[in-house]
Design an enzyme around this catalytic site. Structure first.
Site, PDB file in Angstrom:
ATOM      1  N   ASP A   1     -10.167  -3.818  -1.441  1.00  0.00           N
ATOM      2  CA  ASP A   1     -10.531  -5.146  -0.992  1.00  0.00           C
ATOM      3  C   ASP A   1      -9.396  -6.062  -1.456  1.00  0.00           C
ATOM      4  O   ASP A   1      -8.531  -5.664  -2.237  1.00  0.00           O
ATOM      5  CB  ASP A   1     -11.875  -5.551  -1.616  1.00  0.00           C
ATOM      6  CG  ASP A   1     -12.518  -6.681  -0.843  1.00  0.00           C
ATOM      7  OD1 ASP A   1     -13.744  -6.828  -0.924  1.00  0.00           O
ATOM      8  OD2 ASP A   1     -11.783  -7.421  -0.143  1.00  0.00           O
TER       9      ASP A   1
HETATM   10  C1  GLC Z   1     -12.676 -10.357   1.097  1.00  0.00           C
HETATM   11  C2  GLC Z   1     -13.899  -9.502   1.338  1.00  0.00           C
HETATM   12  C3  GLC Z   1     -13.687  -8.411   2.345  1.00  0.00           C
HETATM   13  C4  GLC Z   1     -12.714  -8.894   3.397  1.00  0.00           C
HETATM   14  C5  GLC Z   1     -11.362  -9.101   2.731  1.00  0.00           C
HETATM   15  C6  GLC Z   1     -10.308  -9.659   3.695  1.00  0.00           C
HETATM   16  O1  GLC Z   1     -12.586 -10.818  -0.197  1.00  0.00           O
HETATM   17  O2  GLC Z   1     -14.558  -8.972   0.195  1.00  0.00           O
HETATM   18  O3  GLC Z   1     -14.961  -8.082   2.912  1.00  0.00           O
HETATM   19  O4  GLC Z   1     -12.600  -7.941   4.438  1.00  0.00           O
HETATM   20  O5  GLC Z   1     -11.443  -9.941   1.594  1.00  0.00           O
HETATM   21  O6  GLC Z   1     -10.628 -10.967   4.059  1.00  0.00           O
END
Ligand code: GLC
Length: 734
Positions: free
Chosen positions: A273
């Site tokens: 993430d």
């Molecule tokens: C965020 C989220 C994830 C998302 C990623 C990109 O913090 O936890 O679900 O796809 O960053 O935006």
């Protein structure tokens, strides 16, 4: 001879025959890896980072490279013909900037119903169809991989991201995630199944340690990921921020190698993430191939680890291979670039149909569908005029419009009381001016429910045919929900429901309460007052039209609850172990002491604590469930039943199949969902036979190591559950 020619042709195409630098092709990845320098390999292991020059940008995942507003990109290696690929959120539609500095064109995307709403349809074909048009939009805008679906279990109703998740039950969640993956990937756009695993709260998510009994982890929290990986083969998996039993998910070899790859046979790529994890070397070693959004510091750390021998080139090459195998699958690698012109009108129609099918009818004392005499409607509640289409954070979508309830009713030909409309419009406009600017990572400031005098309600009761009161709740990434004015209705909302019901009932008129909510709210204290209650969830940009479709009877409601509505928050088994601003639950560690007792697995043993059960939902028609057959076959169980529409309106029926071992411990669920199916729309008198077949291994529970416990020779109780009745039988397997 044939292979020699292919090999020579391949070398000629890739350029390596004459000592030239090879160019990436679908079948020369080993050659490319051999030609890469260490620096190039390391540059591929992390993304390009947040490249937007506007440091003030509040969006976590956002880049201005290639597709502005996408969450990020991998790094290109031009020398070897390796393109950068573009990844974008999210589960409710493509999230990219709707406008670009250098273009008069707009880049709106369709805001679909959130995952919870799609789960409430219990219709995997529809969810796959929504995935298909979502994938089409992604492809059109040049997105190579969509960061969706999210399929964490709804352990507690206050988790801020529950709207992006499907259910409290792993089979419903897993089957819905698999359907979404099939739909999106049918367009040549990859998916990233997230957040693996146990991202069941937002509070302190980056460091929180989810402490869970291994058997509970395997049987409940990992199960939706297992179903989705086995049945739909997502191109990638995104690891969660949190720790799992002490080890960060993105640095966890048990999750990423033993379970995901060895046990489930996952052959794709694993990414973090955004900014997830602390130790890039541990992430690489555990099997987290790609660090997103990526940073120079991570690359320097990896290079130093390679030099010191802490990180082996074998691991580096393995992870590079996983990334390249995904790159060569992308439309971009195949030379297709999107036309930036998706058919937004057609996609909005799909969104509207899905939003209508997601609506759950909780109560209906003869007021729905509207009778032919209903023309004039009094709409109460701020949210009647300002529909909440989706949640906040990375799951947002920049869409061109959102249809409010009153707009939807007007579009359907009803006359919405104009005095109330004018008063709410002025009030909302004035109040929004006073709100602080929304912070992307903070709860959206809510306008207080507009005060109304008894006279104003009295007037409306005399000049309209019925009242609709909308209660709105949003939630988002980065924060969990609260109790006051969130899980519980505010005093102003309670008062509005009470006073409108009193006045309208005195005038012989009926009242409907509409829940335009991100998840569970308390209902027991006020549900006796209105004549009908509907849950529309966060139904996307066409929400108002979809609600009007159901209220008018154009669509018969067929949604069923994907989670339990408890009588009170205190009844929720995890309420003692979920961090609230005013409770003493730890932020560093969340102890899953409730074990398997999540949702109906707990509430089946405590029915008195349930306001509306998992799987519940009413219809405008009735169904019979007959000719039920339960046949154990060689290695699977085959169940069938005949559903007939015995009512006066067309409608769809959901049949749920629950199973429980006859011999089970007290701390085991009384029954567990193992399969479900939905009929097509059945006309009055029309029938359809539904078949359920699944392997016995689905019946097995896992032990602490994730190994299936042999199925019981004591037999199993089988429950076939329709809207009106539940049929129980017991079978024994040799
Ligand atoms: C965020 C989220 C994830 C998302 C990623 C990109 O913090 O936890 O679900 O796809 O960053 O935006």
């Amino acid at each position: 001879m044939k292979y020699t020619i292919c090999f020579l042709t391949g070398c000629l195409l890739s350029g390596s025959a004459f000592g030239q630098t090879p160019r990436l092709m679908a079948d020369n990845i080993s050659e490319i890896i051999a030609a890469m320098t260490v620096g190039e390999k390391v540059s591929l292991l992390s993304g390009t980072g947040r490249t937007d020059p506007d440091e003030g940008q509040t969006v976590v995942g956002a880049t201005t490279d290639i597709v502005p507003g996408a969450a990020g990109t991998t790094r290109a290696i031009e020398r070897l013909g390796i393109p950068a690929i573009v990844v974008a959120d999210g589960p409710a539609g493509v999230r990219i900037d709707a406008h670009r500095k250098d273009s008069p064109k707009s880049y709106y995307c369709t805001r679909f119903p959130v995952a919870t709403a799609l789960a409430a349809t219990w219709n995997t074909s529809l969810t796959e169809e929504v995935g298909g048009v979502m994938g089409e939009e992604a492809r059109s805008y040049g997105i190579d991989l969509l960061l969706a679906p999210a399929t964490n279990i709804m352990r507690n109703p206050l988790c801020g991201r529950n709207f992006e998740y499907y259910s409290e039950d792993p089979v419903l969640a897993g089957k819905m995630a698999a359907a979404a993956i099939r739909g999106i990937q049918s367009c040549g756009v990859g998916t990233s199944l997230k957040h693996f695993a146990l991202n069941n709260q937002e509070t302190a998510r980056a460091k929180n340690n989810a402490c869970v009994a291994p058997a509970v982890m395997h049987n409940l929290y990992l199960r939706p990921f297992e179903i989705a990986v086995r049945e739909a083969r997502p191109w990638s998996v995104m690891t969660a921020y949190n720790r799992v039993n002490g080890t960060p998910a993105s640095e966890n070899p048990l999750l990423l190698d033993t379970v995901l790859r060895q046990k489930w046979g996952f052959r794709g790529m694993v990414m973090t993430d955004w900014y997830g994890g602390q130790n890039p070397v541990a992430q690489m070693t555990a099997g987290n191939d790609l660090l997103m959004p990526g940073s120079d510091r991570q690359r320097e750390t990896l290079l130093a680890a390679i030099r010191s021998g802490e990180l082996s080139m074998k691991t580096v090459d393995r992870n590079v291979r996983n990334i390249l195998e995904l790159v060569v699958k992308t439309n971009r690698f195949k030379g297709e670039c999107g036309d930036d012109s998706p058919d937004l009108e057609a996609h909005a129609a799909v969104s509207r149909r899905a939003a209508a099918e997601a609506i759950v009818l909780l109560k209906n004392d003869g007021v729905l569908p509207f009778s032919g005499s209903v023309r004039r409607i009094a709409a109460f509640g701020n949210t009647s005029y300002d529909l909440i289409a989706g949640g906040t954070g990375s799951g947002e979508v920049n869409c061109a419009y959102t249809v409010s309830l009153t707009e939807g009713l007007t579009n359907a030909g009803y006359a919405v009381d104009s005095l109330l409309t004018g008063k709410y419009a002025s009030y909302l406009a004035a109040q929004k001016q006073l709100l602080p600017a929304p912070q992307w990572s903070q709860p959206q400031p809510q306008v207080i429910e507009m005060p109304l005098s008894d006279d104003e309600i009295e007037r409306a009761s005399a000049t309209t045919d019925l009242a609709v009161i909308t209660i709105g709740r949003s939630s988002g990434e980065f924060f969990d929900r609260g109790l006051d004015n969130d899980f519980y209705l505010s005093e102003a909302e309670q008062s509005l429901i009470s006073r409108v019901c009193t006045r309208f009932h005195a005038a012989g008129k009926q009242v409907i309460v509409l829940l335009n909510v991100c998840g569970v709210v308390e209902t027991a204290s006020w549900r006796d007052a209105p004549d009908a209650i509907l849950v529309s969830w966060l139904g996307g940009q066409e929400g108002g039209n979809a609600i009007a479709d159901v209220l008018s009877g154009a669509v018969t409601p067929s949604g069923r609850l994907p989670m339990t509505f408890p009588m009170d928050y205190a009844d929720v088994p995890s309420s003692e172990n979920f961090p609230l601003p005013d409770n003493t639950a730890s932020r560093d560690e969340t102890r899953y002491e409730e074990g398997m007792m999540v949702g109906y697995r707990y509430f089946d043993k405590h029915p008195e604590q349930v306001a509306y059960p998992f799987g519940y939902g009413l219809s405008y028609t009735e169904f019979s469930c007959e000719d039920i057959s339960v046949e154990p076959a060689a290695d699977s169980l085959c169940v069938s039943c005949r559903i007939t529409n015995t009512g006066r309106m067309p409608g769809k029926e959901v049949v749920q199949l629950y199973i429980a071992p006859t011999a089970r411990a007290a701390d085991q669920p009384d029954k567990e969902l193992k399969a479900f199916a939905k009929t097509r729309t059945l006309a009055p008198g029309e029938g359809e036979t539904l078949h359920f077949t699944f392997p016995f291994r689905y019946l097995a529970r896992y032990d602490d190591t994730g190994i299936p416990i042999p199925i019981s020779s004591e037999g199993y109780s089988i429950y076939v559950k329709g809207t009106a009745e539940t049929y129980k039988t017991v079978v024994k397997f040799d």
